[in-house]
Design an enzyme around this catalytic site. Structure first.
Site, PDB file in Angstrom:
ATOM      1  CE  LYS A   1     -36.751  55.871  30.174  1.00  0.00           C
ATOM      2  NZ  LYS A   1     -36.912  54.492  29.739  1.00  0.00           N
TER       3      LYS A   1
ATOM      4  CD  GLU B   1     -28.762  55.141  43.864  1.00  0.00           C
ATOM      5  OE1 GLU B   1     -29.782  55.659  43.351  1.00  0.00           O
ATOM      6  OE2 GLU B   1     -28.701  53.942  44.180  1.00  0.00           O
TER       7      GLU B   1
ATOM      8  N   GLY C   1     -32.838  52.558  29.987  1.00  0.00           N
ATOM      9  CA  GLY C   1     -31.607  53.091  30.583  1.00  0.00           C
ATOM     10  C   GLY C   1     -30.360  52.366  30.088  1.00  0.00           C
ATOM     11  NE  ARG C   2     -32.028  46.214  30.667  1.00  0.00           N
ATOM     12  CZ  ARG C   2     -33.146  46.533  31.306  1.00  0.00           C
ATOM     13  NH1 ARG C   2     -33.161  47.542  32.161  1.00  0.00           N
ATOM     14  NH2 ARG C   2     -34.259  45.859  31.095  1.00  0.00           N
TER      15      ARG C   2
ATOM     16  CD  GLU D   1     -31.346  47.462  35.214  1.00  0.00           C
ATOM     17  OE1 GLU D   1     -31.389  48.219  34.231  1.00  0.00           O
ATOM     18  OE2 GLU D   1     -31.078  47.876  36.355  1.00  0.00           O
TER      19      GLU D   1
ATOM     20  CG  HIS E   1      -1.016  36.691  35.087  1.00  0.00           C
ATOM     21  ND1 HIS E   1       0.098  35.892  35.228  1.00  0.00           N
ATOM     22  CD2 HIS E   1      -1.011  37.143  33.816  1.00  0.00           C
ATOM     23  CE1 HIS E   1       0.772  35.894  34.088  1.00  0.00           C
ATOM     24  NE2 HIS E   1       0.116  36.636  33.207  1.00  0.00           N
TER      25      HIS E   1
ATOM     26  CE  LYS F   1     -34.568  52.117  41.796  1.00  0.00           C
ATOM     27  NZ  LYS F   1     -35.260  52.656  40.626  1.00  0.00           N
TER      28      LYS F   1
HETATM   29  O1  F6P Z   1     -31.234  50.345  38.313  1.00  0.00           O
HETATM   30  C1  F6P Z   1     -32.473  50.717  37.859  1.00  0.00           C
HETATM   31  C2  F6P Z   1     -32.430  51.814  36.841  1.00  0.00           C
HETATM   32  O2  F6P Z   1     -33.730  52.181  36.564  1.00  0.00           O
HETATM   33  C3  F6P Z   1     -31.692  51.434  35.558  1.00  0.00           C
HETATM   34  O3  F6P Z   1     -32.461  50.703  34.685  1.00  0.00           O
HETATM   35  C4  F6P Z   1     -31.293  52.774  35.048  1.00  0.00           C
HETATM   36  O4  F6P Z   1     -30.304  52.673  34.076  1.00  0.00           O
HETATM   37  C5  F6P Z   1     -30.822  53.427  36.326  1.00  0.00           C
HETATM   38  O5  F6P Z   1     -31.731  52.955  37.306  1.00  0.00           O
HETATM   39  C6  F6P Z   1     -30.771  54.916  36.315  1.00  0.00           C
HETATM   40  O6  F6P Z   1     -32.015  55.498  36.056  1.00  0.00           O
HETATM   41  P1  F6P Z   1     -32.157  57.004  35.646  1.00  0.00           P
HETATM   42  O7  F6P Z   1     -31.451  57.222  34.351  1.00  0.00           O
HETATM   43  O8  F6P Z   1     -33.630  57.265  35.555  1.00  0.00           O
HETATM   44  O9  F6P Z   1     -31.523  57.857  36.731  1.00  0.00           O
END
Ligand code: F6P
Length: 541
Positions: free
Chosen positions: A210, A216, A271-272, A357, A388, A508
């Site tokens: 987003k 990452e 995002g979620r 979240e 199990h 972060k």
């Molecule tokens: O973990 C925090 C967060 O902002 C989530 O809400 C989101 O889904 C994820 O990081 C990834 O964010 P982006 O889509 O901006 O890379």
């Protein structure tokens, strides 16, 4: 009449529920069923392809009446309308919350700041459909002219969990000559293993973020670019092997992806809550545009149900209210989600971000500390594997763990007696949890006296059962929307912002600072524990 402005503990329904809960704690599900054999029919609801049996919950008609009253006093109806009409209910980020617009049919209108948001949604869907068709048919060629055989989604959080869950859930409907991989972790192993057996000239990367700034994802995307260029050896190849899914055109260009190869979404998609936006591009390439649209129709059917159905028969409202009931009046710390469908193996992991979240908050919209427990911990594994592993604790442990069982009348892979066996376990587990086995029943089996207490099942452990015909794209859509709106219901009662996630920020910031320190030699100014750990790492890396 009390309103949402009234603190939760002062709402009359809340006070009545607190009293009522004291009485209900003494009542066993065996008694409730004995006193009212119609429970199995009465406490059910059905909508958008899902049947919910919630009769094995520690509730009576009175409980439900009070929970519905609580929803009303908490302004749930008004809050639902505010969401559906594009009000900026995510107040800490000053944003509308419009994932429901992602599945609004063509021709509907939802305005934010005077602009109808539905037409651009359909424009992006059309662009995605065209792209997905070209990749699926082989018309979209890699830089050397080869057909795309591998699609690698790079993203994390909502830009990964939804896509990977949906890909697994709908694998049955997927085009099998394309391999799909998902890279999320900044641990280089994730990327290295994902591409280990792939050729760059047949691989397409979907960079899903987003913000397009997530550490990452950007790190993995840069590694992917280096990996691709190491074999394709020409920057011009990027346009054929990388597309972006983002709200941030500027950062996409900066990365080197032509914005013509960018699939857009908007700041009002959390995002979620984004797997049905362009973030679902991998899903669409896997199952095709038509099946993707069927999934959207399933989401939409649940949206309409949530918006228009009285709370007594409203699946998401009921699920959300029951969670509040156990979290706040029975000290339940966790909720187990137990899909009896192998294709839903990533569904619990997906739900963890959606629920935790969203509702892992201790501050109300008014900025005060909440008065009650909020977001419970969600966890689970597909049945029967969990049986199990951890079901022992659910049956005979000391904690109350409400369970959601999810099952289907039909399997997508008929194989001898497998499906009947699977479903027999769903019904058996819920029955065992609710009714247990008394000491008398154990003794009557001739069990030696010393073993009797070990073989007793107290029962009175609540569960919901969700059933659907079979796992189709539409059913998956309505199942996800069910949980999205159940989370919304809980957040509304608790008066929190279910759509921000400030709690992920501090870690972060510290990680960025510590990264510099791990790679340098400068003086450390943390606490003694952190200093020592960093020194140890520096000395041994
Ligand atoms: O973990 C925090 C967060 O902002 C989530 O809400 C989101 O889904 C994820 O990081 C990834 O964010 P982006 O889509 O901006 O890379």
């Amino acid at each position: 009449m009390t309103t949402a402005a009234t603190p939760l503990s002062e709402r009359s329904a809340w006070k009545a529920l607190a009293q009522h809960a004291e009485a209900m704690k003494e009542v066993h599900l065996r008694t409730l069923f004995a006193e009212d054999p119609s429970r199995g029919e009465k406490f059910t609801a059905e909508a958008a392809g899902l049947f919910l049996d919630y009769s094995k919950n520690r509730v009576t008609g009175e409980t439900l009446k009070l929970l519905v009253q609580l929803a009303e006093e908490s302004g749930l109806k008004t809050h639902i309308e505010a969401m559906f009409t594009g009000e900026k209910i995510n107040t800490t980020e000053n944003r509308a919350v419009l994932h429901v617009a992602l599945r609004a049919p063509k021709g509907e209108s939802i305005f934010v700041d005077g602009v109808d948001q539905v037409p651009p949604v359909h424009a992006v869907l059309d662009k995605m459909s065209d792209f997905a068709d070209r990749v699926r048919s082989g018309e979209w060629k890699g830089y050397t002219g080869k057909k795309i055989k591998n699609v690698v989604n790079i993203g994390i959080g909502g830009s990964d969990l939804g896509p990977v869950m949906a890909y697994e859930a709908l694998k049955h409907y997927s085009q099998r000559d394309i391999i799909f991989r998902f890279v999320s972790n900044v641990d280089g192993t994730d990327f290295a293993e994902a591409v280990e057996d792939l050729s760059a000239d047949e691989t397409l990367f979907l960079v899903a973020s987003k913000t397009f700034t997530t550490l990452e994802t950007m790190t993995n995307a840069h590694s992917a670019r280096e990996w691709a260029l190491a074999s394709l050896k020409d920057d011009a190849a990027i346009a054929k092997h990388f597309v972006a899914i983002s709200t941030n055109a500027k950062e996409v260009s900066k990365f080197g992806i032509d914005t013509a190869n960018m699939f857009e979404f908007w700041d009002w998609v959390g995002g979620r809550y984004s797997m049905d936006s362009a973030i679902g591009l991998s899903t669409m390439v896997a199952i095709g545009p038509n099946a993707f649209r069927e999934m959207l129709a399933g989401f939409h059917a649940m949206d309409v149900h949530f918006r228009t159905t009285p709370f007594e028969n409203n699946l998401p409202a009921l699920l959300g209210l029951l969670t509040v009931w156990y979290t706040d009046f029975f000290d339940a710390q966790t909720m187990a989600v137990l899909p009896y469908e192998q294709y839903l193996k990533r569904f619990p992991a997906y739900l963890q971000q959606l629920t935790m979240e969203s509702n892992g908050k201790h501050v109300t919209l008014a900025g005060t500390h909440v008065e009650t427990e909020t977001g419970p911990i969600y966890w689970g594994e597909p049945g029967t594997n969990g049986q199990h592993s951890f079901y022992q604790l659910i049956h005979q442990g000391t904690r109350l763990i409400p369970c959601d069982f999810i099952g289907f009348y039909k399997t997508l892979n008929p194989l001898g007696r497998h499906h009947d066996m699977l479903m027999a376990n769903v019904f058996a587990q819920a029955e065992a949890l609710a009714f247990g086995k008394t000491a008398e029943e154990v003794k009557a089996e001739g069990v030696p006296e010393a073993l009797v207490p070990h073989k007793v099942f107290e029962g009175n452990r609540p569960s919901n059962i969700l059933l659907a015909e079979k796992l189709t794209p539409a059913v998956l859509g309505s199942l996800i929307a069910l949980y999205e709106h159940a989370v919304f219901t809980q957040g509304t009662i608790w008066g929190i912002d279910s759509f921000d996630q400030w709690g992920v920020e501090l870690g972060k910031v510290l990680a960025t600072r510590i990264l510099g320190e791990l790679e340098g030699t400068g003086e450390l100014k943390h606490d003694t524990s952190t200093n020592r750990l960093i020194e140890k790492y520096r000395a041994n890396k």
